[in-house]
Design an enzyme around this catalytic site. Sequence first.
Site, PDB file in Angstrom:
ATOM      1  N   TYR A  34       0.914  -1.257  -0.009  1.00  0.00           N
ATOM      2  CA  TYR A  34      -0.129  -0.047  -0.222  1.00  0.00           C
ATOM      3  C   TYR A  34       0.981   1.103   0.047  1.00  0.00           C
ATOM      4  CZ  TYR A  34      -3.272   3.482   2.198  1.00  0.00           C
ATOM      5  OH  TYR A  34      -4.072   4.481   2.088  1.00  0.00           O
ATOM      6  N   LYS A  65       1.156   4.181  -3.016  1.00  0.00           N
ATOM      7  CA  LYS A  65       0.665   5.467  -2.671  1.00  0.00           C
ATOM      8  C   LYS A  65       2.055   6.389  -3.265  1.00  0.00           C
ATOM      9  CE  LYS A  65      -3.370   6.021  -0.720  1.00  0.00           C
ATOM     10  NZ  LYS A  65      -4.301   6.758  -1.520  1.00  0.00           N
TER      11      LYS A  65
END
Length: 338
Positions: A154, A158
């Site tokens: 994750y 990002k």
Amino acid sequence: MRIVVTGASGFLGQLLASALARAGTFGGVPISRLVLVDRVDPRGAVPEAGASVQTVRGELHEHLDALFAEPVDVLFHLAAAVSAECEADFDLGMRANVDVTRALLEAARAQSRSGGPVPRMLFASSVAVYGADPHLPLPAAVSETTLPVPRSSYGTQKLMCEQLIADCTRRGFLDGRVARLATVVVRPGRPNAAASGFLSGIVREPLAGLPAVCPVDPALEVALSSPRRTVEGILRVAEAERGTGPGRLEGPLPVNLPALTVSVADMLATLREVAGDEVADRVTLAPDPAVEAIVGTWPAVFDHRRAAALGLGPDPSFRSVLRDYLADHPDAVAAPPR
């Protein structure tokens, strides 16, 4: 002024949509159309008053042509797959976080290259872009100049999106702004799949009369932000004019939104002080190495000078965060705290 909000049915998406509609303006310009997009029906996010609201339900990448059929002036990109989902399913995270963001950037690029307005885009990133690496330890206080070394899929996704947005901004395709969010607490409603979701759960569920599990060592320190402060920060970064001096967005770096540093033990102690022993005793400790492996690598202490220059500050205490939740969601509390 036509504004698009992705992830509009999400918790923050609804708060942001409401704030925009209440204001009726963005950067002093009246909002003529507020377009709310989500795979879940976003009609629940529609404010009762304010700007003219349009809702779009479905997969974002399938509606890009329609969304950009009219000029998009401002784009808030909040839609994402969350941390634990991305760790469990790499392909899901890449599709939902990287591929969709790149498709949005391509649509914005096509608009500006065809002579339309250069869109202003606010991307909701995360402090998960940072990580504790034994070969590159984090400084005592993390700032925007700290090298991001994510320790989760994750966080990596990002960071990839941040870099794409920075390059598209450098090339003039759009005016991209990145706000890195800390864990938002307390989130109302049902638990989500974020690894940090327990930080809301150990407050929300006990107040609702339900049991909750704390999967980490209570001594763990975390960086938190209330929903009110988070939405305020997103709007401030999006509306700020570029330049130097107070209130202006200087340079290309992201903005780490201010966060309160608190230990999980302090959160539980505050819950006990505010709501009583019966409520606090509904939380049990059950260590989960998978959760600790993600959340434990995130920094807890931040240098907030860049955000402070925009007039932003962290919540003053966890007690204030808890009081905000009680004030905003009285129906979610089984019995009034003492």
